[in-house]
Design an enzyme around this catalytic site. Structure first.
Site, short mmCIF file in Angstrom:
data_model
loop_
_atom_site.label_atom_id
_atom_site.label_comp_id
_atom_site.label_asym_id
_atom_site.label_seq_id
_atom_site.Cartn_x
_atom_site.Cartn_y
_atom_site.Cartn_z
N CYS A 1 0.83 -1.15 0.04
CA CYS A 1 -0.05 -0.03 -0.09
C CYS A 1 0.98 1.25 0.05
O CYS A 1 1.52 1.45 -0.92
CB CYS A 1 -0.92 -0.02 1.21
N HIS B 1 -3.37 -5.81 0.97
CA HIS B 1 -3.34 -6.12 2.46
C HIS B 1 -3.79 -7.50 2.65
O HIS B 1 -4.59 -8.00 2.05
CB HIS B 1 -4.29 -5.21 3.14
#
Length: 501
Positions: A329, A426
């Site tokens: 991310c 994630h």
């Protein structure tokens, strides 16, 4: 009749999340329709819901404990700090903007409306709504317009139990002091106490429990033991890394000031062959096989912090010696050529050069991408699943070598020499086959069998077992007897019990 019961804590990390999780599973095992609820959560660990929103990670875990799919109604207000004085405010799963404390104080009436709407929807669907408070109800400076603790309990007229952590010391002072700082109406709705993380012989604690009940006129519903080695995904505090000199693979992660979704690393913390360490400000950066740049709520500021701490030169040296670098991310964005925030979504508007290890650029945009996804790793075609939570849109030539292949799109980037990998995904280590593939890529040639999902489920079951064994459930919650429609809030308010040994 639906029952709402609220668990508040004398301090942060007193055990509110763990107690609610254990109660959720204990009731679900009895066939009670139960749902978790946290009116307001301040955390940088979050999860994507089935209805396309974002909630605190602890409520997502509590939903799993109930056998439910996480929903935005379970955490209608989420505050994600992006500076020392401000946070992104998320209402019903979607960001409404960044606010400092004063601005949010004026916004509280809107937040309260969202909280009450979500609670009412849950009450209409479930027999029990188990509510988790935030911090402590005795924080005097936050009492006005409170929606996180007693303000919510007063608004919906629900009973409250207080949990305190005996392991940190001062448990009787915490409980009696908290009760003393409440208003008269708040004290009346506080039924009693649960003591958490007790070690030793309970008979030695018994005189104190008897004094506490006599002094306060309230019940001690039970004493939960210290559960050594328990794994439960952290609400926000950075979990202790698991270090072992005998581990076959060394992993380091910078402890960014605004590190987010560090639950990504739980599978590595628990893996028997991995030594993972979080490196804080001022610490010497040790050698490693794999460096992971984690997610961040303020990517450009954390990127500057990394440079100040010497990580840029370390990364270049690490790669020269054949090491691997993974960015997740915000960490993925840092690996690119530059990060632009033209609207000042995470701080001061502007552009910051990245480390230039991937041929990509990122522009932050107001609409956040929120997806639960499944696909395969391009490294080895291993199935992978997880979730995306990001405001950045990443483009560039590096995307021609993607890290993940989803059904209809490709995602992430891998450098031409295969040493650097970036992804928005994630939870990438949670799938055992995906974890094995990434660990092999990082240099672990023979990963041991490891099932994170089974371990997480075992932790929830262990909590529920402790709740069943050490709490007087039949007194605390009449619904636990197995007849959901026979309970009422009146029974809860009148209930008294002795602590279960």
């Amino acid at each position: 009749m639906s029952i709402t019961l609220m668990v508040q804590g004398t301090t942060s990390d007193a055990g509110k999340s763990a107690l609610v999780t254990g109660l959720c599973r204990a009731l679900a095992r009895r066939g009670v329709r139960v749902a978790p609820f946290k009116p307001q959560n301040m955390a940088l660990n979050s999860a994507v819901t089935a209805d396309g929103g974002e909630i605190g990670r602890s409520q997502a875990v509590q939903a799993l404990a109930c056998g439910l799919t996480p929903h935005t109604d379970m955490n209608p207000v989420l505050l994600k700090p992006n500076s020392d004085i401000g946070a992104q405010v998320i209402i019903h799963g979607h960001a409404v903007g960044n606010m400092d404390a004063c601005s949010y104080h004026h916004y509280k009436s809107e937040a309260r409306r969202a909280v009450l709407e979500s609670h009412e929807r849950l009450r209409s669907k479930y027999d029990v709504v188990l509510v988790e408070g935030a911090g402590s109800p005795a924080e005097i400076n936050l009492r006005e317009n409170d929606i996180a603790n007693m303000g919510f309990a007063e608004a919906v007229d629900c009973p409250v139990i207080l949990v305190a952590d005996i392991d940190r010391g001062g448990v009787f002072a915490h409980l009696v002091g908290t009760l003393a700082l409440l208003s008269e109406s708040e004290r009346r709705r506080t039924l009693g106490f649960v003591i958490n993380r007790f070690r030793g012989d309970l008979s030695l604690l018994q005189p104190g429990l008897e004094w506490l009940e006599t002094e306060t006129g309230r019940s001690v519903y039970g004493v939960l033991p210290y559960l050594h080695g328990l794994h439960l995904e952290a609400e926000d505090a950075l979990a202790t890394a698991c270090s072992s000199e005998k581990a076959a693979l060394k992993v380091i992660v910078p402890a960014l000031p605004r590190l987010s979704n560090h639950t990504d690393f739980d599978p590595l913390r628990l893996h028997p062959q991995v030594d993972i360490r979080f490196i804080a400000a001022g610490e010497t950066i040790p050698p490693a096989d794999l460096v992971i740049l984690p997610g961040s709520k303020n990517v450009r500021a954390d990127l500057c912090w990394l440079r100040e701490q010497g990580w840029e030169s370390m990364l270049l040296r690490h790669l020269r010696y054949g090491g691997r670098v993974l960015g997740i991310c915000g960490g993925y964005q840092m690996l690119g050529k530059d990060i632009s925030d033209p609207e000042g979504l995470e701080g001061i508007a502007g552009e910051t050069p990245g480390f230039g290890l991937l041929e990509v650029e990122t522009v932050l945009q107001p609409r956040k991408q929120l997806h639960n996804v499944t696909g395969v790793l391009t490294l080895n075609s291993a199935p992978v699943s997880g979730y995306e939570i990001h405001a950045g849109i990443t483009t560039g030539r590096g995307l021609s070598r993607p890290a993940v292949q989803f059904d209809r799109r490709k995602e992430g980037a891998v450098s031409p020499d295969d040493q650097v990998l970036g992804t928005y995904l994630h939870g990438v280590f949670e799938s055992s086959v995906a974890c094995d593939g990434l660990l092999r890529w990082a240099g672990l040639f023979d990963p041991a069998p490891f099932d994170y999902y089974t371990l997480r489920e075992a932790g929830i079951e262990r909590l529920a077992d402790a709740v069943d064994q050490h709490l007087n459930m039949e007194t605390l919650l009449p619904l636990a007897a197995g007849n959901p429609k026979s309970g009422s809030s009146d029974k809860l308010v009148d209930s008294r019990s002795k602590p279960k040994t």
